[in-house]
Design an enzyme around this catalytic site. Structure first.
Site, PDB file in Angstrom:
ATOM      1  N   GLY A  76      -2.112  11.459   7.116  1.00 11.37           N
ATOM      2  CA  GLY A  76      -3.395  11.641   7.162  1.00 11.37           C
ATOM      3  C   GLY A  76      -3.982  11.941   5.789  1.00 11.37           C
ATOM      4  N   LYS A  98      -5.189   5.213  -6.664  1.00 16.58           N
ATOM      5  CA  LYS A  98      -3.842   5.005  -6.036  1.00 16.58           C
ATOM      6  C   LYS A  98      -2.895   4.319  -6.875  1.00 16.58           C
ATOM      7  CE  LYS A  98      -1.680   4.753  -1.939  1.00 16.58           C
ATOM      8  NZ  LYS A  98      -1.178   5.929  -1.168  1.00 16.58           N
ATOM      9  N   THR A 100      -4.827   9.817   3.385  1.00 17.82           N
ATOM     10  CA  THR A 100      -5.763   8.838   2.808  1.00 17.82           C
ATOM     11  C   THR A 100      -7.093   9.260   3.535  1.00 17.82           C
ATOM     12  OG1 THR A 100      -4.435   6.718   2.558  1.00 17.82           O
ATOM     13  CG2 THR A 100      -6.600   6.531   3.017  1.00 17.82           C
ATOM     14  N   GLU A 159       2.592   9.156   6.459  1.00 22.06           N
ATOM     15  CA  GLU A 159       1.847   9.217   7.791  1.00 22.06           C
ATOM     16  C   GLU A 159       1.438  10.331   8.347  1.00 22.06           C
ATOM     17  OE1 GLU A 159       1.012   6.147   8.583  1.00 22.06           O
ATOM     18  OE2 GLU A 159       2.108   5.160   7.063  1.00 22.06           O
TER      19      GLU A 159
END
Length: 255
Positions: A14, A37, A16, A12
């Site tokens: 950033g 992915k 992506t 969590e």
């Protein structure tokens, strides 16, 4: 570079959105891009995952997802609890190689950090990087705690004879505190690799057209952008008036 592994120094942070910025910057240079992915966790069938988010933000990217597991857990645990086959490094490397034959740039976005397990045998994203001989881009936090996490990730890369491409800050705050500003100078040393970008907090909420227009301004030339690490660092670094006290009187918003 044909293939780049994108990993986080945590979850969590950033990753992506950084992957989307990399894709958008490459597309703007006229390059063809694929995002892979390997394992998407925490998503039900049919829900848009990280690869789909990259397409939404960046534009015409080939998106491939190899495994999907509904619970938001490490891929090995999520696969086990779902009674599904895990995704293994050989499968990931084969998919990335095929995509590299058809695209100028392949971005392989991991799940969480570098050593998160994909299967019960303990295979990780690092094993995929080794099979591909691909450089690894680290996405890091801006503030407190990031130097240790970045140094540990970089050490894990070096002990496996993997190449750290550099570090991108995944969410640069609108009003960075003292730790974040100091970390601009300290992150390259912790990583043993250059600082290659800083994506502003909230970038993923931008209109896609705005995101695509601005993506290259967040990334260094090595990543198809025009961002200047020295200028950015200088702009946010002010002199300490008293090293013994450790107060930066010149920094706006810091008391």
């Amino acid at each position: 570079m044909t293939t780049v592994i994108v990993t986080g120094t945590g979850t969590e942070i950033g990753k992506t959105v950084v992957t989307a910025a990399l894709a958008a910057a490459a597309l703007a240079r006229g390059r063809t891009v694929a995002v892979l992915k390997p394992a998407q966790t925490g998503m039900a069938p049919g829900e848009p995952g990280d690869a789909a988010e990259v397409v939404r933000l960046a534009g015409p990217v080939t998106a491939v997802e190899l495994g999907r597991y509904p619970e938001p857990l490490a891929p090995a645990t999520a696969a086990l609890r779902a009674g599904a086959e895990p995704v293994r490094p050989g499968e990931i490397a084969a998919a990335a190689t095929k995509l590299a034959d058809e695209h100028d740039l392949v971005l392989v976005e991991g799940s969480g950090g570098l050593l998160v397990r994909f299967d019960a045998a303990g295979a990780t994203l690092a094993d995929t990087a080794r099979l591909l001989g691909a450089p690894v881009l680290m996405v890091a936090q801006a503030g407190l705690g990031t130097l240790n996490a970045t140094a540990l990730t970089a050490e894990a890369l070096r002990t496996r004879s993997l190449t750290p491409l550099g570090v991108v800050i995944g969410s640069w705050p609108d009003e960075p505190g003292l730790a974040a500003r100091c970390n601009l100078a300290d992150l390259p040393e912790a990583a043993g690799a250059p600082l290659l970008g800083a994506v502003p907090a909230g970038a993923g909420a931008l209109d896609p057209a705005d995101f695509r227009a601005r993506a290259a301004t967040w990334l260094a030339p090595e990543l198809d952008g025009g961002w200047d690490a020295d200028a950015f660092t200088t702009a946010f670094t002010a002199a300490f008036v008293d090293a013994s006290v450790g107060v930066d009187a010149a920094a706006p918003g810091v008391t």
